[in-house]
Structures are given as C-alpha cells and as structure tokens.
Scaffold this motif. Structure first.
Motif, PDB file in Angstrom:
ATOM      1  N   SER A   1       0.819  -1.208   0.000  1.00  0.00           N
ATOM      2  CA  SER A   1       0.000   0.000   0.000  1.00  0.00           C
ATOM      3  C   SER A   1       0.853   1.259   0.000  1.00  0.00           C
ATOM      4  O   SER A   1       0.595   2.212  -0.751  1.00  0.00           O
ATOM      5  N   LEU A   2       1.903   1.273   0.837  1.00  0.00           N
ATOM      6  CA  LEU A   2       2.725   2.477   0.972  1.00  0.00           C
ATOM      7  C   LEU A   2       3.639   2.705  -0.231  1.00  0.00           C
ATOM      8  O   LEU A   2       3.977   3.857  -0.535  1.00  0.00           O
ATOM      9  N   ILE A   3       4.039   1.655  -0.920  1.00  0.00           N
ATOM     10  CA  ILE A   3       4.873   1.834  -2.108  1.00  0.00           C
ATOM     11  C   ILE A   3       4.176   2.742  -3.112  1.00  0.00           C
ATOM     12  O   ILE A   3       4.777   3.681  -3.659  1.00  0.00           O
TER      13      ILE A   3
ATOM     14  N   SER B   1      13.554   0.073  -5.248  1.00  0.00           N
ATOM     15  CA  SER B   1      12.793  -1.163  -5.438  1.00  0.00           C
ATOM     16  C   SER B   1      11.343  -0.900  -5.095  1.00  0.00           C
ATOM     17  O   SER B   1      11.011  -0.640  -3.933  1.00  0.00           O
ATOM     18  N   PHE B   2      10.480  -0.972  -6.101  1.00  0.00           N
ATOM     19  CA  PHE B   2       9.074  -0.655  -5.906  1.00  0.00           C
ATOM     20  C   PHE B   2       8.204  -1.902  -5.797  1.00  0.00           C
ATOM     21  O   PHE B   2       7.008  -1.867  -6.048  1.00  0.00           O
ATOM     22  N   THR B   3       8.819  -3.011  -5.434  1.00  0.00           N
ATOM     23  CA  THR B   3       8.084  -4.236  -5.139  1.00  0.00           C
ATOM     24  C   THR B   3       8.478  -4.704  -3.746  1.00  0.00           C
ATOM     25  O   THR B   3       9.594  -4.470  -3.296  1.00  0.00           O
ATOM     26  N   SER B   4       7.567  -5.349  -3.062  1.00  0.00           N
ATOM     27  CA  SER B   4       7.863  -5.827  -1.714  1.00  0.00           C
ATOM     28  C   SER B   4       8.724  -7.084  -1.781  1.00  0.00           C
ATOM     29  O   SER B   4       8.511  -7.957  -2.620  1.00  0.00           O
ATOM     30  N   THR B   5       9.708  -7.148  -0.881  1.00  0.00           N
ATOM     31  CA  THR B   5      10.639  -8.272  -0.819  1.00  0.00           C
ATOM     32  C   THR B   5      10.621  -8.858   0.584  1.00  0.00           C
ATOM     33  O   THR B   5      10.704  -8.108   1.561  1.00  0.00           O
TER      34      THR B   5
ATOM     35  N   CYS C   1       9.770  13.682   2.843  1.00  0.00           N
ATOM     36  CA  CYS C   1       8.654  13.232   2.017  1.00  0.00           C
ATOM     37  C   CYS C   1       8.194  11.841   2.428  1.00  0.00           C
ATOM     38  O   CYS C   1       6.997  11.586   2.582  1.00  0.00           O
ATOM     39  N   LEU C   2       9.137  10.922   2.615  1.00  0.00           N
ATOM     40  CA  LEU C   2       8.760   9.570   3.023  1.00  0.00           C
ATOM     41  C   LEU C   2       8.129   9.566   4.408  1.00  0.00           C
ATOM     42  O   LEU C   2       7.115   8.888   4.638  1.00  0.00           O
ATOM     43  N   ASN C   3       8.715  10.308   5.331  1.00  0.00           N
ATOM     44  CA  ASN C   3       8.196  10.338   6.694  1.00  0.00           C
ATOM     45  C   ASN C   3       6.752  10.843   6.721  1.00  0.00           C
ATOM     46  O   ASN C   3       5.873  10.254   7.363  1.00  0.00           O
ATOM     47  N   THR C   4       6.502  11.928   6.010  1.00  0.00           N
ATOM     48  CA  THR C   4       5.153  12.500   5.977  1.00  0.00           C
ATOM     49  C   THR C   4       4.179  11.570   5.270  1.00  0.00           C
ATOM     50  O   THR C   4       3.057  11.342   5.742  1.00  0.00           O
ATOM     51  N   THR C   5       4.597  11.009   4.139  1.00  0.00           N
ATOM     52  CA  THR C   5       3.713  10.140   3.373  1.00  0.00           C
ATOM     53  C   THR C   5       3.340   8.890   4.148  1.00  0.00           C
ATOM     54  O   THR C   5       2.171   8.496   4.197  1.00  0.00           O
ATOM     55  N   ILE C   6       4.329   8.261   4.770  1.00  0.00           N
ATOM     56  CA  ILE C   6       4.046   7.060   5.552  1.00  0.00           C
ATOM     57  C   ILE C   6       3.110   7.390   6.715  1.00  0.00           C
ATOM     58  O   ILE C   6       2.137   6.677   6.977  1.00  0.00           O
ATOM     59  N   GLY C   7       3.403   8.474   7.426  1.00  0.00           N
ATOM     60  CA  GLY C   7       2.582   8.834   8.565  1.00  0.00           C
ATOM     61  C   GLY C   7       1.143   9.133   8.203  1.00  0.00           C
ATOM     62  O   GLY C   7       0.220   8.823   8.965  1.00  0.00           O
ATOM     63  N   GLU C   8       0.923   9.700   7.022  1.00  0.00           N
ATOM     64  CA  GLU C   8      -0.422  10.071   6.617  1.00  0.00           C
ATOM     65  C   GLU C   8      -1.162   8.944   5.896  1.00  0.00           C
ATOM     66  O   GLU C   8      -2.393   8.903   5.917  1.00  0.00           O
ATOM     67  N   ALA C   9      -0.420   8.030   5.260  1.00  0.00           N
ATOM     68  CA  ALA C   9      -1.057   7.028   4.408  1.00  0.00           C
ATOM     69  C   ALA C   9      -1.038   5.619   4.974  1.00  0.00           C
ATOM     70  O   ALA C   9      -1.667   4.729   4.394  1.00  0.00           O
ATOM     71  N   VAL C  10      -0.333   5.382   6.079  1.00  0.00           N
ATOM     72  CA  VAL C  10      -0.248   4.017   6.614  1.00  0.00           C
ATOM     73  C   VAL C  10      -1.641   3.489   6.936  1.00  0.00           C
ATOM     74  O   VAL C  10      -2.468   4.185   7.529  1.00  0.00           O
ATOM     75  N   PRO C  11      -1.962   2.261   6.506  1.00  0.00           N
ATOM     76  CA  PRO C  11      -3.293   1.696   6.776  1.00  0.00           C
ATOM     77  C   PRO C  11      -3.571   1.590   8.273  1.00  0.00           C
ATOM     78  O   PRO C  11      -2.708   1.168   9.048  1.00  0.00           O
ATOM     79  N   LEU C  12      -4.763   1.973   8.665  1.00  0.00           N
ATOM     80  CA  LEU C  12      -5.190   1.914  10.058  1.00  0.00           C
ATOM     81  C   LEU C  12      -6.482   1.113  10.162  1.00  0.00           C
ATOM     82  O   LEU C  12      -7.212   0.972   9.189  1.00  0.00           O
ATOM     83  N   VAL C  13      -6.754   0.611  11.349  1.00  0.00           N
ATOM     84  CA  VAL C  13      -7.983  -0.116  11.605  1.00  0.00           C
ATOM     85  C   VAL C  13      -8.659   0.505  12.806  1.00  0.00           C
ATOM     86  O   VAL C  13      -8.058   0.625  13.870  1.00  0.00           O
TER      87      VAL C  13
ATOM     88  N   ASN D   1      -8.843  -0.142  -1.344  1.00  0.00           N
ATOM     89  CA  ASN D   1      -8.652  -1.490  -1.858  1.00  0.00           C
ATOM     90  C   ASN D   1      -7.781  -2.329  -0.941  1.00  0.00           C
ATOM     91  O   ASN D   1      -7.458  -3.463  -1.244  1.00  0.00           O
ATOM     92  N   ILE D   2      -7.394  -1.743   0.198  1.00  0.00           N
ATOM     93  CA  ILE D   2      -6.532  -2.450   1.141  1.00  0.00           C
ATOM     94  C   ILE D   2      -7.186  -3.733   1.656  1.00  0.00           C
ATOM     95  O   ILE D   2      -6.518  -4.712   1.959  1.00  0.00           O
ATOM     96  N   LEU D   3      -8.504  -3.766   1.745  1.00  0.00           N
ATOM     97  CA  LEU D   3      -9.182  -4.988   2.190  1.00  0.00           C
ATOM     98  C   LEU D   3      -8.908  -6.125   1.216  1.00  0.00           C
ATOM     99  O   LEU D   3      -8.660  -7.261   1.624  1.00  0.00           O
ATOM    100  N   ALA D   4      -8.937  -5.810  -0.066  1.00  0.00           N
ATOM    101  CA  ALA D   4      -8.624  -6.828  -1.061  1.00  0.00           C
ATOM    102  C   ALA D   4      -7.170  -7.251  -0.956  1.00  0.00           C
ATOM    103  O   ALA D   4      -6.839  -8.434  -1.098  1.00  0.00           O
ATOM    104  N   LEU D   5      -6.284  -6.289  -0.688  1.00  0.00           N
ATOM    105  CA  LEU D   5      -4.874  -6.617  -0.537  1.00  0.00           C
ATOM    106  C   LEU D   5      -4.648  -7.541   0.645  1.00  0.00           C
ATOM    107  O   LEU D   5      -3.803  -8.438   0.594  1.00  0.00           O
TER     108      LEU D   5
END
Length: 223
Positions: free
Chosen positions: A104-106, A123-127, A185-197, A208-212
C-alpha cells in the motif's frame, strides 16, 4: 502466543519525530520494547528476529511474535522496499512492514515522492525480510517507527547504538550529509497514508486495502 487486546483505536497522529526506539508510538506507554503489549492498530509489531538478545538490547530480538516470515500476522509476513535518493548517493531508505502495508505504501510513496527518487536503484516491489545479521534493514538503522512500532523506516549507514544501551540513552544524531527532502517526504507520506484499523473496520486512503489483505494472506505461502 498469549491473547492480546485488539483495541482497534485510531489516533490523529501515528508518527512523531524522533521515534527511533522500538516500542514507541503505543498510546499511553512510554517505555521501549513491545513485550506483553496489546495491538492498538490491530497489526503486530515488527519482529526483528535473529538470536535471542542479551543485555540492554535483548528487547529487540524476541520470539513473542514469531519470525519475520510468520504468515499468520495481520497483513502477512514482513517485507521491505528500498527508496534511493536521485540527488544524494548517501541516502538509501528502507521501509519494513507487513506485506499489505508495504504494498500500500509503495504506491503512495511513488505518487508523492517520485521527483526525489532514483527509479533505477529503488525497489518498488515488496521483498520478504530475512533476519540474518547481514540482511538489511537492521534495528540500529531505524530512524522512525510508525503505528505502534508495526512499521519502520531505516537509513543505510546509520548506526543508532543507543538501541543497545540502557533505556534513556540519547539517540545518535542523523548524518548531516543525507537527502533531507526525500526523508521528509517519506516520513510524511508514511505517517499520513499508513493503513489503520478502527472499530468500524479498515481506514486508509487506498480502500482497496481490504482486497490486498485477502490476497496477501492467500499468497503468503508462496514466499
């Protein structure tokens, strides 16, 4: 694993400057480490793996949440992605989180920080994350934890030895010769976009995170 409380609570801020200690970000808790804590955002804390630690750094290497490749953790096994600065060879940042969060964060990071990224080296794919001593990232490279230490951002070459010292030891300052624009940029983006429940379900900019989540759990055995 002993039962834990899934509070499902949402805070307005899931990241704070200078949260470089494992265990930071837990609501109402200031001590480092994650032993016997609940799951305020449902996702489990990062498992650094490795041999059981000794001394002041023992809290980093615990089997309480299984190994990094434990596919039963919400969001799937731990994975990484690498983000390299387009203007500064000293800046390689790595994201570490469950696979759903990483994926999601990528996309969010690409959308927000593309002008500062070296697309060929990043690297824009998860490893899948492997917990050997030579693998990257390492806990002493962490420059920020998010969402109650379930997500980490690390910097290659950074060595925060305070994580192995008694609690309260000041963090080692970040290097002065890095790309602070990309870092911000990364710090702000992650903090604002990280999936929450929250109590009503998942909350994230990408719904679409539910599908992920479903796909990640279904495919986790393939790693």
């Amino acid at each position: 694993m002993a039962p834990r409380e899934f509070s499902g609570q949402i805070q307005n801020h899931v990241f704070y400057l200078d949260h470089r200690q494992y265990g930071s970000g837990y609501p109402g808790i200031s001590q480092r480490g994650v032993a016997n804590l609940g799951f305020p955002f449902v996702f489990w804390p990062i498992a650094w793996g490795g041999a059981v630690g000794i001394g002041a750094g023992a809290y980093l290497h615990t089997s309480e949440y299984g190994r990094p490749d434990n596919t039963s953790r919400p969001g799937g096994l731990l994975t990484t992605a690498t983000f390299v600065s387009s203007s500064n060879a000293n800046t390689t940042l790595r994201l570490l989180a469950d696979n759903v969060t990483t994926i999601s964060l990528i996309s969010d990071i690409q959308a927000s920080c593309s002008s500062n990224l070296n697309n060929e080296s990043s690297s824009f794919t998860s490893t899948p994350y492997h917990d050997s001593l030579s693998s990257l990232p390492q806990p002493e490279q962490t420059i920020q934890y998010y969402r109650a230490s379930t997500v980490a951002l690390t910097l290659d070459g950074y060595n925060n030895t305070s994580v192995f010292e008694p609690e309260g030891t000041p963090d080692v300052p970040l290097p002065s010769n890095i790309d602070t624009t990309l870092l911000s940029c990364l710090n702000t983006t992650i903090g604002e976009a990280v999936p929450l429940v929250d109590g009503a379900g998942l909350s994230a900019p990408n719904m679409n995170i539910l599908a992920l989540l479903y796909i990640a759990w279904s495919l986790s055995s393939l790693f």
